[in-house]
Design a protein around this motif. Structure first.
Motif, PDB file in Angstrom:
ATOM      1  N   ASP A 144     -52.923 -22.863  24.700  1.00 53.73           N
ATOM      2  CA  ASP A 144     -52.507 -23.196  26.589  1.00 53.73           C
ATOM      3  C   ASP A 144     -51.430 -24.179  26.560  1.00 53.73           C
ATOM      4  O   ASP A 144     -52.031 -24.816  27.038  1.00 53.73           O
TER       5      ASP A 144
ATOM      6  N   ASN B  72     -50.671 -12.086  30.514  1.00 54.59           N
ATOM      7  CA  ASN B  72     -52.025 -12.449  30.768  1.00 54.59           C
ATOM      8  C   ASN B  72     -51.799 -10.840  32.053  1.00 54.59           C
ATOM      9  O   ASN B  72     -53.666 -10.464  32.216  1.00 54.59           O
TER      10      ASN B  72
ATOM     11  N   TYR C 238     -44.169 -21.600  23.994  1.00 57.08           N
ATOM     12  CA  TYR C 238     -45.320 -21.250  24.110  1.00 57.08           C
ATOM     13  C   TYR C 238     -46.668 -20.578  23.666  1.00 57.08           C
ATOM     14  O   TYR C 238     -46.721 -19.849  22.996  1.00 57.08           O
TER      15      TYR C 238
ATOM     16  N   ARG D 293     -46.102 -15.343  31.003  1.00 52.36           N
ATOM     17  CA  ARG D 293     -46.652 -15.294  30.525  1.00 52.36           C
ATOM     18  C   ARG D 293     -47.483 -14.844  31.462  1.00 52.36           C
ATOM     19  O   ARG D 293     -48.936 -14.513  31.165  1.00 52.36           O
TER      20      ARG D 293
END
Length: 331
Positions: free
Chosen positions: A89, A198, A84, A194
């Motif tokens: 994104d 984040n 990823y 992820r």
């Protein structure tokens, strides 16, 4: 004879007209002011967007080096990968991404995530002792991520409640992750990483501690550093790799001529790898290309789950991707 009614009407009409004129002037001024403000705001937003775009690296297709690594592999059906691109994104590499694999000690990532949330919300104190470990929650969480310490992670897991942890992640959309069977998919492991990257539920202080646990793994009484970082992290030379690994292996004396594809041999001992998994945040530094331009840093999340594949093969995946990224940024 003066007609006062007409004069009064003229005066009233004049005043009304003047009022309309003044209102019109103010209306035009207000419109100009609003348009000027809007233009200034749009210019500011455009400048911010330009800065974001300048600091965002151009997306590159990591599927190409992934396919290069997979080509001709007899075990490709027993490998699952998601790569990823954090900056853009976007998933830029995938293979068997929704296939269920044994996640081994990667379950500890789920345990630690919910435990850190409880500390952040002041449901737990980081200084409290955990079960029979005689260690604080803070230290046990560090050991869980840094050393894959099962005693610590299981004591924390029991504190959360095993069924509760399962329901919490099911409610978050992790439909294929099952803690009773220690199984998950590359997609769901990638989604969890992820969340870590984040860190919407963590302070920067907590996130810095987690990063240190995932980056600076070192020897302890159970595992040596080579055990913990011999897969994906060993494939990169210039990138920082914040990594959590999981594995199941058996050992036996090495026999000449007996070297299965999922085996590694060292000091006369053969390690037979039944499962080897890596979940990582990989940070490539800024680079200056051949034209003297500074290319921004790149950030990727890797989820690599395998069955009957040795960690040395995953090292080759890291090397292949790093070579591809470096080449792309050089021109």
């Amino acid at each position: 004879m003066l007609d006062y009614k007409k004069i009064t009407g003229y005066i009233i009409a004049g005043v009304a007209g003047f009022a309309v004129l003044i209102a019109g002037i103010f209306g035009v001024y207000k419109l100009i002011s609003e348009n000027s403000k809007k233009s200034a705001e749009e210019a500011e937003q455009a400048e911010i967007q330009a800065q974001i775009e300048a600091s965002t690296p151009e997306q590159i297709n990591i599927q190409l080096p992934l396919n290069q690594w997979l080509d001709g592999r007899a075990d490709r059906d027993r490998i699952g990968v998601v790569i990823y691109d954090v900056d853009n994104d976007a998933i830029v590499g995938r293979h068997n991404e929704d296939q269920v694999f044994d996640m081994a000690q990667l379950y500890q990532l789920f345990v630690a995530y919910q435990a850190y949330i409880k500390i952040e919300r002041h449901d737990w104190k980081s200084s409290e002792l955990v079960g029979s470990t005689n260690l604080t929650r803070a230290l046990c969480l560090d050991y869980t991520l840094r050393w894959s310490d099962v005693a610590c992670s299981d004591a924390i897991w029991d504190s959360i409640g095993r069924d509760i942890l399962q329901k919490e992640f099911q409610d978050m959309g992790y439909e294929k992750t099952t803690f009773a069977n220690f199984t998950s998919t590359p997609t769901e492991i990638s989604n969890l990483m992820r969340l870590y990257h984040n860190h919407p539920n963590f302070t920067e202080e907590t996130w810095n501690m987690i990063q240190d646990s995932l980056l600076n793994q070192r020897d302890n009484q159970t595992f040596d550093k080579q055990d913990l970082r011999q897969g994906l992290p060993s494939g990169f030379t210039s990138a920082k790799v914040y990594n959590k690994s999981g594995w199941y292996k058996t050992t036996a004396p090495a026999v000449e001529g007996n070297n299965p594809s999922n085996a590694t041999i060292a000091n006369g001992i053969m390690n037979l790898w039944h499962t080897y998994d890596d979940a990582a945040i990989v940070e490539f530094p800024e680079v200056v290309n051949n034209d003297g331009e500074t290319k921004p840093a790149r950030h990727y999340i890797f989820a690599v789950l395998t069955n009957e594949t040795s960690p040395q093969e995953i090292v080759l995946l890291g090397r292949t991707v790093e070579t591809f990224v470096k080449t792309a940024d050089r021109y």
